[in-house]
Scaffold this motif. Sequence first.
Motif, short mmCIF file in Angstrom:
data_model
loop_
_atom_site.label_atom_id
_atom_site.label_comp_id
_atom_site.label_asym_id
_atom_site.label_seq_id
_atom_site.Cartn_x
_atom_site.Cartn_y
_atom_site.Cartn_z
N VAL A 156 0.82 -1.22 0.00
CA VAL A 156 0.00 0.00 0.00
C VAL A 156 0.86 1.26 0.00
O VAL A 156 0.51 2.26 -0.64
N ASP A 183 2.04 1.60 -3.72
CA ASP A 183 0.96 1.82 -4.70
C ASP A 183 0.28 3.17 -4.49
O ASP A 183 -0.06 3.86 -5.45
N SER A 184 0.06 3.56 -3.24
CA SER A 184 -0.61 4.84 -3.01
C SER A 184 0.29 6.00 -3.42
O SER A 184 -0.19 7.05 -3.85
N MET A 220 0.04 6.29 -7.23
CA MET A 220 -1.18 7.03 -7.54
C MET A 220 -1.01 8.53 -7.28
O MET A 220 -1.55 9.36 -8.01
N ASP A 267 -9.38 10.86 -6.97
CA ASP A 267 -8.10 10.14 -7.03
C ASP A 267 -7.81 9.60 -8.43
O ASP A 267 -6.65 9.53 -8.83
N ARG A 277 -8.92 -0.39 -8.70
CA ARG A 277 -7.54 -0.31 -8.21
C ARG A 277 -7.45 0.64 -7.03
O ARG A 277 -6.75 0.37 -6.05
N THR A 283 -6.56 -0.63 -3.14
CA THR A 283 -5.31 -0.11 -2.57
C THR A 283 -5.55 0.71 -1.31
O THR A 283 -4.77 0.64 -0.36
N LYS A 284 -6.61 1.51 -1.30
CA LYS A 284 -6.77 2.48 -0.21
C LYS A 284 -8.01 2.23 0.64
O LYS A 284 -8.44 3.12 1.39
#
Lengths: 410, 410
Positions: free
Chosen positions: A134, A137-138, A141, B117, B285, B289-290
């Motif tokens: 996480v 990946d965050s 993003m 996002d 996604r 992820t979040k």
Amino acid sequence: MALVNEQFLKLPGSYLFSDIAKKVAAFKESHPDKDLIRLGIGDVTQPLAPACIAAMNKAVNEMADKTTFRGYGPEQGYDFLTKAIVENDYLPRGITLSTDEVFVSDGAKSDTGNIGDILHADNRVGLTDPVYPVYIDSNVMGGRAGELQSDGKWSRIVYIPCTGENRFVPQLPTERVDMLYLCYPNNPTGTTLSKAELKKWVDYALANDTLILYDAAYEAYIQEADVPHSIYEIEGAKQCAIEFRSFSKTAGFTGVRCGYTVVPKEVSGKTRQGERVSLNALWNRRQTTKFNGASYITQRAAEAIYTPDGKTQIRRTIDYYMSNARVMKEGLEACGLTVFGGVNAPYLWVQTPDKTPSWKFFEQMLYEANVVGTPGVGFGPSGEGYIRLTAFGEQENCVEAMRRLRNWLY
Amino acid sequence: MALVNEQFLKLPGSYLFSDIAKKVAAFKESHPDKDLIRLGIGDVTQPLAPACIAAMNKAVNEMADKTTFRGYGPEQGYDFLTKAIVENDYLPRGITLSTDEVFVSDGAKSDTGNIGDILHADNRVGLTDPVYPVYIDSNVMGGRAGELQSDGKWSRIVYIPCTGENRFVPQLPTERVDMLYLCYPNNPTGTTLSKAELKKWVDYALANDTLILYDAAYEAYIQEADVPHSIYEIEGAKQCAIEFRSFSKTAGFTGVRCGYTVVPKEVSGKTRQGERVSLNALWNRRQTTKFNGASYITQRAAEAIYTPDGKTQIRRTIDYYMSNARVMKEGLEACGLTVFGGVNAPYLWVQTPDKTPSWKFFEQMLYEANVVGTPGVGFGPSGEGYIRLTAFGEQENCVEAMRRLRNWLY
């Protein structure tokens, strides 16, 4: 036209756990009679504490009566819970927090994922490798990762390797970083830092004006005395660190959803002009705008963890998992394997024999011993040559898995 | 140094509802004997449906037994719930969705806040004015709003005014927008669009490659036949619209936390190079992820809404609130006031007499009639000269509030 956030397109299409699930499904199809033992996923198996069950049934029934019904709660969490957190998780360790430094949420995954909202895309991110996906990946993003390179690393992320060579004690980065993720007890390696080691990182952060994002989701599993439970046990940490906590592993809340994030009033970031900005205020603004509080029923369950009965009950379950970890550590070492973690954490980080690649060992263990683990390389390049096993299963399965591994490896 | 997201610093320091709370607190301090009636905040007051209570008690008890215990669920929501949503909220209206187009969450505030996002910061945002503040604030945080001007508008946002002059039927913007927020039935005005009116927006979106973010949180309050419950009732909408739904007002879940977002497989955004990208894949996604899924217990409560008993019970509560709305609309009109909304929504949007500014009327009503509303200008510049009242209170309070207003205004 609506443009997408193109950073998302840089993310690899498939995820570690879905790759594993596919391989396991393929095995099951070709071997329908085989009984697999799954020690791969970090999900709990034991039921909730009776104190939590009683608290939730009570809270549910309050919702049935208009005199006790609860609608919108504070986005930051109810006082009854933030007070219990401050008084039980921090005060006994000499850490003074006010309740408005604690933000209750639906879990640490949300918070560690969303914290980037309040931080600039230009910050340089550092993290220990291997790592909880996480964090990476965050940041992909959020535009902080750069490009994925052929070595499996992102070009703008500073990787701080943790391997058997350095006994999983990460070295301070030579390149300075603006934001630094630390997770202790560590997922995936199960290792910890001593107070003296953690102090080096706090000192680094203070000297370099670095923000530490400290994930202490496995804090409740710490057994040894010198291992810090909170980064705020280290002097100066309130000026440089945000701490994430979760009830998922502490009290089996993976399906109930609750965690919290501590953002001290002292911790700040900067504007380009050098003006100091309170991160507590920014996180409060983020949460009040994009979140509406955790379920009231869930928050009552979390409060119950802090009652005398609740404490005894969750301790019993943690002891159960840690006794699994001991059985597994001994069993793996009896197979001649080198094992890290499993002492202050429910994770065992196992070096593959003869540096067998993680995925190859994963497949061998699946097909030859019928035991499922998680390939270490899935957590980052420094995880190559390791496999992660978790201690959250049933005791009899852990014992049987060790028997299978012994038979297989000997 | 850790740089902050400086977009946050553009947000005004205080929030509408905290400003109101302060003014109400000041009144209470100077008038401790006065009994206030609060028709300001959009929170429900009636208890949960018995079907939901029974489902939650059952789910809580499942968590007490390891054979029925649930840990991590799918981030997108359990199949039992996405299936119930597709079959009950969409199929009967002729809309076919697959369950992986539905993403269950902890509420529409989270989803409308987080949807940015997956979208580029350069998109031009359009929204109807007055508006639910989350749409604006989350776009300020995401860097899409530009600068706050002296007229209360953000420089890069295209405001589409909804006022008594256009009977709250917004006109297509002359300037093209990439992302467009529509909320119907509308918060704060309580007004709706007919199918023919909504079709104009879908056609606009298709012609301009605009993404519609359609908030249907108040769908359950629709009474009239020609008002669309879902944007997907309009042909072509699956190619251009994401729809947000909430159980907060439908079933009193403001404290339980559950909603869902529909992202059809057909809806796409673009890269700068003009490549089409599935927003369903990007949102999946983002959520995996979040976010870690809504509480299992909450999802069982949501499922229960779709049982025959659940449907009857939530309908009874909605009818109760809508009967309040009728009483209020009649009462306000009997005072000579011009009232919008309150027919297909629990909100009444009241024109102040003689164009009295919203805040002035708010204070007069507070001090002279002891009734609390929400100043319309707090929802945007086009809300000036209006006040919002909500129908979520107790019936006797609504009746009494109308009596007070009549005595005060006559």
